[in-house]
Design a protein around this motif. Structure first.
Motif, PDB file in Angstrom:
ATOM      1  N   GLU A 194      -4.217  12.166   1.407  1.00 21.93           N
ATOM      2  CA  GLU A 194      -5.093  11.267   2.170  1.00 21.93           C
ATOM      3  C   GLU A 194      -5.275  11.789   3.598  1.00 21.93           C
ATOM      4  O   GLU A 194      -4.337  12.307   4.211  1.00 21.93           O
ATOM      5  CB  GLU A 194      -4.455   9.878   2.185  1.00 21.93           C
ATOM      6  CG  GLU A 194      -5.440   8.780   2.481  1.00 21.93           C
ATOM      7  CD  GLU A 194      -4.881   7.408   2.103  1.00 21.93           C
ATOM      8  OE1 GLU A 194      -3.987   7.326   1.222  1.00 21.93           O
ATOM      9  OE2 GLU A 194      -5.351   6.420   2.697  1.00 21.93           O
ATOM     10  N   SER A 249       1.208  -0.008   4.373  1.00 24.26           N
ATOM     11  CA  SER A 249       1.802   1.043   3.532  1.00 24.26           C
ATOM     12  C   SER A 249       3.298   1.132   3.810  1.00 24.26           C
ATOM     13  O   SER A 249       3.775   0.748   4.880  1.00 24.26           O
ATOM     14  CB  SER A 249       1.146   2.388   3.832  1.00 24.26           C
ATOM     15  OG  SER A 249       1.486   2.805   5.134  1.00 24.26           O
ATOM     16  N   GLN A 283       0.821  -1.215   0.000  1.00 25.78           N
ATOM     17  CA  GLN A 283       0.000   0.000   0.000  1.00 25.78           C
ATOM     18  C   GLN A 283       0.860   1.272   0.000  1.00 25.78           C
ATOM     19  O   GLN A 283       2.019   1.252   0.415  1.00 25.78           O
ATOM     20  CB  GLN A 283      -0.905   0.012   1.234  1.00 25.78           C
ATOM     21  CG  GLN A 283      -1.987  -1.064   1.214  1.00 25.78           C
ATOM     22  CD  GLN A 283      -2.830  -1.026   2.461  1.00 25.78           C
ATOM     23  OE1 GLN A 283      -2.294  -1.040   3.580  1.00 25.78           O
ATOM     24  NE2 GLN A 283      -4.141  -0.952   2.307  1.00 25.78           N
ATOM     25  N   LEU A 296      -7.635   8.246   8.113  1.00 25.07           N
ATOM     26  CA  LEU A 296      -7.968   7.158   7.191  1.00 25.07           C
ATOM     27  C   LEU A 296      -6.722   6.345   6.854  1.00 25.07           C
ATOM     28  O   LEU A 296      -6.771   5.111   6.775  1.00 25.07           O
ATOM     29  CB  LEU A 296      -8.595   7.717   5.912  1.00 25.07           C
ATOM     30  CG  LEU A 296     -10.027   8.252   6.065  1.00 25.07           C
ATOM     31  CD1 LEU A 296     -10.557   8.735   4.728  1.00 25.07           C
ATOM     32  CD2 LEU A 296     -10.944   7.157   6.644  1.00 25.07           C
ATOM     33  N   THR A 325       0.729   8.527  12.177  1.00 19.32           N
ATOM     34  CA  THR A 325       1.231   7.153  12.229  1.00 19.32           C
ATOM     35  C   THR A 325       2.383   7.036  13.228  1.00 19.32           C
ATOM     36  O   THR A 325       2.433   6.111  14.049  1.00 19.32           O
ATOM     37  CB  THR A 325       1.703   6.717  10.823  1.00 19.32           C
ATOM     38  OG1 THR A 325       0.638   6.923   9.900  1.00 19.32           O
ATOM     39  CG2 THR A 325       2.116   5.264  10.803  1.00 19.32           C
ATOM     40  N   LYS A 337      -5.940   4.074   9.647  1.00 16.33           N
ATOM     41  CA  LYS A 337      -6.890   2.968   9.796  1.00 16.33           C
ATOM     42  C   LYS A 337      -6.766   1.934   8.664  1.00 16.33           C
ATOM     43  O   LYS A 337      -6.795   0.725   8.904  1.00 16.33           O
ATOM     44  CB  LYS A 337      -8.316   3.569   9.783  1.00 16.33           C
ATOM     45  CG  LYS A 337      -9.385   2.637  10.299  1.00 16.33           C
ATOM     46  CD  LYS A 337     -10.741   3.334  10.340  1.00 16.33           C
ATOM     47  CE  LYS A 337     -11.863   2.315  10.234  1.00 16.33           C
ATOM     48  NZ  LYS A 337     -13.095   2.913   9.722  1.00 16.33           N
ATOM     49  N   ASN A 338      -6.615   2.461   7.444  1.00 14.42           N
ATOM     50  CA  ASN A 338      -6.743   1.563   6.289  1.00 14.42           C
ATOM     51  C   ASN A 338      -5.423   1.162   5.623  1.00 14.42           C
ATOM     52  O   ASN A 338      -5.429   0.312   4.742  1.00 14.42           O
ATOM     53  CB  ASN A 338      -7.626   2.225   5.219  1.00 14.42           C
ATOM     54  CG  ASN A 338      -8.996   2.551   5.748  1.00 14.42           C
ATOM     55  OD1 ASN A 338      -9.513   1.836   6.610  1.00 14.42           O
ATOM     56  ND2 ASN A 338      -9.579   3.641   5.257  1.00 14.42           N
ATOM     57  N   LYS A 339      -4.331   1.839   6.004  1.00 17.39           N
ATOM     58  CA  LYS A 339      -3.094   1.582   5.248  1.00 17.39           C
ATOM     59  C   LYS A 339      -2.041   0.926   6.143  1.00 17.39           C
ATOM     60  O   LYS A 339      -0.941   1.450   6.310  1.00 17.39           O
ATOM     61  CB  LYS A 339      -2.563   2.906   4.675  1.00 17.39           C
ATOM     62  CG  LYS A 339      -3.486   3.551   3.638  1.00 17.39           C
ATOM     63  CD  LYS A 339      -3.444   2.845   2.300  1.00 17.39           C
ATOM     64  CE  LYS A 339      -4.405   3.392   1.259  1.00 17.39           C
ATOM     65  NZ  LYS A 339      -4.003   4.634   0.635  1.00 17.39           N
ATOM     66  N   LYS A 340      -2.409  -0.225   6.690  1.00 14.91           N
ATOM     67  CA  LYS A 340      -1.485  -0.880   7.632  1.00 14.91           C
ATOM     68  C   LYS A 340      -0.315  -1.552   6.940  1.00 14.91           C
ATOM     69  O   LYS A 340       0.669  -1.889   7.573  1.00 14.91           O
ATOM     70  CB  LYS A 340      -2.259  -1.866   8.503  1.00 14.91           C
ATOM     71  CG  LYS A 340      -3.104  -1.086   9.517  1.00 14.91           C
ATOM     72  CD  LYS A 340      -3.893  -1.934  10.457  1.00 14.91           C
ATOM     73  CE  LYS A 340      -4.785  -0.999  11.290  1.00 14.91           C
ATOM     74  NZ  LYS A 340      -5.978  -1.636  11.812  1.00 14.91           N
TER      75      LYS A 340
END
Lengths: 344, 344
Positions: free
Chosen positions: A72, A84, A66, A76, A113, A79-82
């Motif tokens: 972004e 990345s 990711q 988000l 992060t 939460k969603n880009k673990k």
């Protein structure tokens, strides 16, 4: 000691085509560092193939699937880009596999992060963004540059401590001077928050100079300038805007006629030297201070030279043990604050 | 219409030797203006004797016995300096003998005195300091630059109204765009105050652009940039500091060796043109907006050219009836705000 730095290879406006060449060039000049390039492994390997192979052994590639977008929303991304490149690079610092992470990615997402994964140092409420700025009398460390819009007096004191340790480490300054950004040098100036922060800084044991004004940043009146993130961010961006305007006007004047173009040709060596001196790439690399790990943010639009400077800064912070120094200083500060209570 | 401007002849770092020659030169170029020079009459007459006599008939000298010091506390100046050149110049505006006052004196004392003597326009909580700033795309009016450290959302809206009227008058802009200084363009950025101010500006009927960042000031992204006086002052002074640093570096580079000095000689016409373009004297003159009279503050350290620019600005504001426009706009704004209540 060999240092390992984790690099968010996908971050920035350009990504791999900047981060990979910069990494290779950096390793060629820096023998005691290994790098972990985090991102799309096929893309990274393709970029590495185009580079001289001499330093390949000191590079590990860590594949991720990711990428955090430059616009972004931080929450988000968190939460969603673990998986990345940004998140995994910071995880590597958390797990002790790297001593620092460098990213040219989305500032807000990187801060969110880093805060979530690494946590803050005990006694530090919130991390701050710090940057060295050029000046006629030397360099000045300015913080916060945008992580915290509202700052309590206690936080401004914490920024002073963190900035002083960073300046001591990067600039090898003994007992660096700390100034509080205000709109006048007199004690009566500023908001109530600022006045209270001045009191705390005065009592802190730091080498507190007193109030400074915006122009003091570029005079290097003090080694460290403390401000809230709103003011710091506006000052930084206004300065960037003005520098851009001046460069544009200078270029326009020299491009006006064939005669001015000839003048430019004659002055070229001097103009080049001048340009190098104020080159923003030389000041690339903002430190996220107050975390239990080193994170350096490179400008998203920088090139390989700028990204290398950010890498160098991360390594300097590791070598100087900035985090250890901040941790100790904050702990002793907290001790001092507690003492009067226990005596009472 | 003949305009009369009252001049605090004693104000500024230099005083008479700047204000008097500037006044004479200004009158030579401006037929429809008379000046009242306020200050020590013997000193003023001595300075006038050294100037060409052609415009002497359009100058009145008003004798005063006191001078406000550049570092004097505003409240003390207000209390103890009732016969100062600054106070009497503002009194002349209050009494209708002059349509504007210009001073290069102590900013805080000038603001305190102007507020006390002239009072604010109905609907304006506190006056603000506004200034035109240069940019790659034109000029931008920025306010507040230091009169108010804490600003409510309602005050920021008032600044928007006042700035828009000033930009419309000085720049002859129809429906000027207004931006709110923030640390990002997204609506979620900034303090609660800023977010609420954005809502008020959006509902105000002004041509609200949205959030702008520090660099937008020097890009002229909008015609008016609104901010609290703390942020505005820091941004202004940081920019001044950076401009000074760049000028110093440029001079140093051209002075380095006999060869670079030759380069400078070759490039001299271009460098001169460039210097004229970014000359801070061209942007001298900050307007105190929100008062029931026109007061323009000249930089304390400027020379006769800079002071003349401030004089021109004061006359422009008189000709454009800036105060009338602000008064009308604020009154209609208040009317709009009251309407929903009366309907409820």
């Amino acid at each position: 000691m060999t240092i390992t730095v984790a690099i968010d290879a996908m971050g920035g406006d350009v990504g791999l085509k900047v981060t990979v060449p910069a990494s290779v060039r950096f390793l060629q000049d820096t023998p005691d560092v290994n790098l972990i390039l985090v991102g799309d492994s096929a893309g990274i390997e393709a970029e590495l193939a185009a580079q001289p192979a001499s330093v390949r052994a000191r590079i590990t590639v860590q594949h991720t699937t990711q990428v955090v977008g430059m616009d972004e929303a931080p929450q988000l991304a968190l939460k969603n880009k673990k998986d990345s490149s940004m998140r995994v690079a910071i995880n590597l610092v958390k797990d002790g596999q790297a001593q620092a992470a460098v990213s040219a990615g989305n500032t807000g997402a990187l801060m969110a992060t880093a805060k979530f994964v690494l946590k803050t140092i005990p006694g530090i409420d919130r991390p701050a963004i710090a940057k060295m700025m050029p000046g006629t009398g030397g360099e000045t460390c300015v913080l916060d540059l945008g992580a915290n819009v509202d700052c309590s007096p206690e936080q401004l004191l914490q920024f002073g401590i963190m900035g002083a340790e960073l300046a001591a480490s990067l600039q090898h300054k003994q007992n660096p001077t700390v100034g509080l950004l205000n709109i006048g040098s007199e004690d009566i100036k500023g908001t109530d928050n600022i006045k209270r922060a001045a009191e705390l800084l005065r009592e802190s044991g730091l080498n507190f100079y007193g109030n400074v004004e915006g122009n003091d940043i570029f005079k290097a009146t003090v080694d460290v300038v403390v401000c809230d993130g709103f003011t710091g961010n506006v000052a930084l961006k206004a300065s960037e805007g003005l520098a851009h305007m001046i460069a544009t006007f200078l270029r326009e004047e020299f491009a006006r006629t064939w005669w001015t173009k000839l003048c430019a040709l004659a002055a070229l060596p001097v103009l080049k030297h001048f340009k190098a001196r104020v080159d923003p790439r030389r000041y690339n690399g903002a430190s996220f201070l107050g975390l239990r790990g080193i994170v350096v943010k490179s400008h998203g639009g920088t090139d390989a030279l700028g990204f290398r400077i950010a890498l160098e800064q991360a390594c300097e912070e590791v070598r100087a043990n900035v985090i250890g120094h901040i941790t100790d200083r904050v702990a002793s500060q907290l001790q001092n604050l507690k003492r009067p209570e226990s005596e009472a």
